[in-house]
Design a protein around this motif. Sequence first.
Motif, PDB file in Angstrom:
ATOM      1  N   LEU A  62      15.278 -30.356  72.116  1.00  0.00           N
ATOM      2  CA  LEU A  62      14.545 -30.511  70.859  1.00  0.00           C
ATOM      3  C   LEU A  62      14.059 -31.939  70.652  1.00  0.00           C
ATOM      4  O   LEU A  62      13.081 -32.176  69.940  1.00  0.00           O
ATOM      5  CB  LEU A  62      15.439 -30.099  69.679  1.00  0.00           C
ATOM      6  N   THR A  63      14.751 -32.909  71.264  1.00  0.00           N
ATOM      7  CA  THR A  63      14.364 -34.311  71.098  1.00  0.00           C
ATOM      8  C   THR A  63      13.215 -34.711  72.011  1.00  0.00           C
ATOM      9  O   THR A  63      12.722 -35.834  71.914  1.00  0.00           O
ATOM     10  CB  THR A  63      15.564 -35.221  71.387  1.00  0.00           C
ATOM     11  N   GLU A  64      12.792 -33.820  72.887  1.00  0.00           N
ATOM     12  CA  GLU A  64      11.715 -34.158  73.823  1.00  0.00           C
ATOM     13  C   GLU A  64      10.372 -34.150  73.108  1.00  0.00           C
ATOM     14  O   GLU A  64      10.065 -33.237  72.336  1.00  0.00           O
ATOM     15  CB  GLU A  64      11.694 -33.172  74.981  1.00  0.00           C
ATOM     16  N   ASP A  65       9.581 -35.166  73.372  1.00  0.00           N
ATOM     17  CA  ASP A  65       8.237 -35.242  72.811  1.00  0.00           C
ATOM     18  C   ASP A  65       7.307 -34.399  73.680  1.00  0.00           C
ATOM     19  O   ASP A  65       7.172 -34.664  74.879  1.00  0.00           O
ATOM     20  CB  ASP A  65       7.762 -36.699  72.786  1.00  0.00           C
ATOM     21  N   PRO A  66       6.649 -33.383  73.109  1.00  0.00           N
ATOM     22  CA  PRO A  66       5.773 -32.540  73.935  1.00  0.00           C
ATOM     23  C   PRO A  66       4.626 -33.311  74.573  1.00  0.00           C
ATOM     24  O   PRO A  66       4.115 -32.903  75.618  1.00  0.00           O
ATOM     25  CB  PRO A  66       5.258 -31.489  72.940  1.00  0.00           C
TER      26      PRO A  66
END
Length: 564
Positions: free
Chosen positions: A384-388
Motif C-alpha cells: 500500500l505504501t508503494e507509489d504507483p
Amino acid sequence: NYETCKEYGIHFYPTVRFFRAFTKQFTTGENYKGADRELQTVRQMMVDFLQNHSQESRPPACPPLDPVSSSDVTSLFDKKAPHYTAVVVESNNSYIGREVILDLIQYENIAVKRALNFDKSFLEKLGITSVPSCYLMHPNGSHGLVNSLKPLRSVFSSYLKSLPGVRRNFFHPLKIKPWKEFDKSKLYMADLESGLHYLFRVELATHKMLEGAELKTFKDFVTISAKLFPGRQPVVKLLETLQEWLVSLPLDKIPYDAILDLVNNKMRISGIFLTKRMEWVGCQGSRPELRGYTCSLWKLFHTLTVQAALRPTALINTGLEDNPRIVLEVMLRYIQHFFGCKACAQHFEEMAKESMDSVQTLDKAVLWLWEKHNVVNNRLAGDLTEDPKFPKVQWPTPDLCPACHEEIKGLHSWNEAQVLQFMKHHYDSENILYKYTESQTDSSDTELKDAREEKDKSLLEKPGGNRENVVLNQELIRDSESKLFNKLLGNHGPAKDSSKSAFESVNHQESRQSVIFLGIGFSNIDMSLCVVLYVASSLFLMIMYFFFRMRSKRWKVKYYRPSV
C-alpha cells in the motif's frame, strides 16, 4: 503535526491514541494495545471505543451507534422528511451498520441508523430475508429495500453517498504542489537538505531528552554527516558547528530544545543555515503521503557510504576512522532509536544481523547498502505504501546502468564491479544538482532583524520616545540568545544533600565557564580576557597620547623665538 507528536511523546508511526471527550485534565491519551494492527481490527476497536462513551460525555457531533427499535423504524414510514433515512439491519456482532454510520457522518441530507435482526415480524414487514441489508426511506415518504447491493460496508457507503442531493457538508481542498520535472540520473541537493530538515526538526523532536545510546547515536550521526556530507557551505558549516558543540559538551544528556536552538541558529552565527521546509524533487511522490522522507533518508545514507569510500581520510581524528562499517552501523542505530516506522526498523535490523559483519571495506559497505535497498524494494513491491508512479523495482535500472546487468545461463545477474562504479558516480558531489534549492533561503532571521531595527528606530524618532525600551529590548535579545546554555547548564537534577549546595554551585559555575562557546573555540574566560586586554590597551594608548601631547607643548615653549 510534529509539535503535537513531540508534546504527547509519540515516537513511532502509526500510533493510535484515544482521547475521551470533555476531559478536563491534560492527558496523553490511551494507547492502543490490540492483538494486531490489521486495518479491520483497529477500525472495529475504534468503533467500540466510540460506542462505549457514556451518553453524558458523548460529543454532539458523534452520531448514536446503538441500534434503534423496530417501532422507531416503522414510525418513519410514509412520513415526509427533509433528508434520506437509511437503516442497516444486521446481526448483533456485525460492525457494518456502525461503520456505515461513521462513513456518512460528514454528509448532509442523509441519516443512517442501524437495527438488529431479532424481530422476525419486523424483518418480514420490510421484506428482509438475509442480513446485513439496507432499507431506504426517501424524502418524499416512499421507502423500500435496496436489493441490488452486496452486503459489504464499502458498497453500502458508496451507494448512499451517490444518492441525489447527498453531498459532503465541508471540504478542505489540499494544496497540491506543482510537479517538478527532474532527471532521474541526477542527485538533487533539495532532497538531501529536506531530509536533514525533517530529521532534525521533526523526527528528532519526539525525543525530549537525548541520553545514553540515543545521544551516542546522534553524536556519531552528526560527526559522519559533518565530515562526509557533500552539501552547500552553510549546511556543512551548521553540521560542523553542531558536531564541535556536541563534542565539547561535558554532559551525559542533552535536551532536544537545545539542539533545535542551534539548528535554528538562535545564536545568530553568521554563515550557517538549513532549510525549514520540505522541497522534494527526485523524492516527490504522486500523492503527499508517498515517498518523501523515506526516499531522502535512503539517498542520504547512500551518499554517506559513497563519500566515505571516495574520501577514506575524511573521518581521521574522529575516533570512527578505523571501522569500514561505521556509516552502516550509525544508520542501523539511528533507525533503531529514531526512525518512526518500527516495523521498518525491525526488518532492517534483521538484515543487518544476517550479513553486516561480513563488510570489511568501504567499497563493500557501498554494495551492502545497495543490495539491502533492493531487498527492501522487492519486499515492498505492490504494498500500500508503494507509489504507483514510482513502482518498487531493482535499481539501478537498465536504462541508468546497462553494464550493471548481465545474464548468465538465462538468469539475470548483477555485475557488482559496474554497480560500484555506478554508485560512486551517482552519489558523487559532481552529480548533484542544486536546482530547486535556490529558493530555500532562510529569510526569517533577516525579517526579524529588520523588524527589530525598525521598531527601535521608531522608538528613537518619537519626541517622547523611551530609549530605555530599546535598551530593554536589546537586553531581552541577549538574554534569549543565552537560553541555549541555560537549558544545558541550568539544572541537572536536585541536590542530594543541602551541605553540598555550595560545592555544587562552584562546580556549576566552573562547568559553565569551561563550555566552549558553540564550538567556535572561545570560552567565557577567553572572552573576559579579551575584554580586559581591550580596555587595558585602550587606556595605554590614551596615556601615550596625552604624554606625547604634553611633551610637544613643552618643546614648543622651550624653543619659542619671538620675532623682532
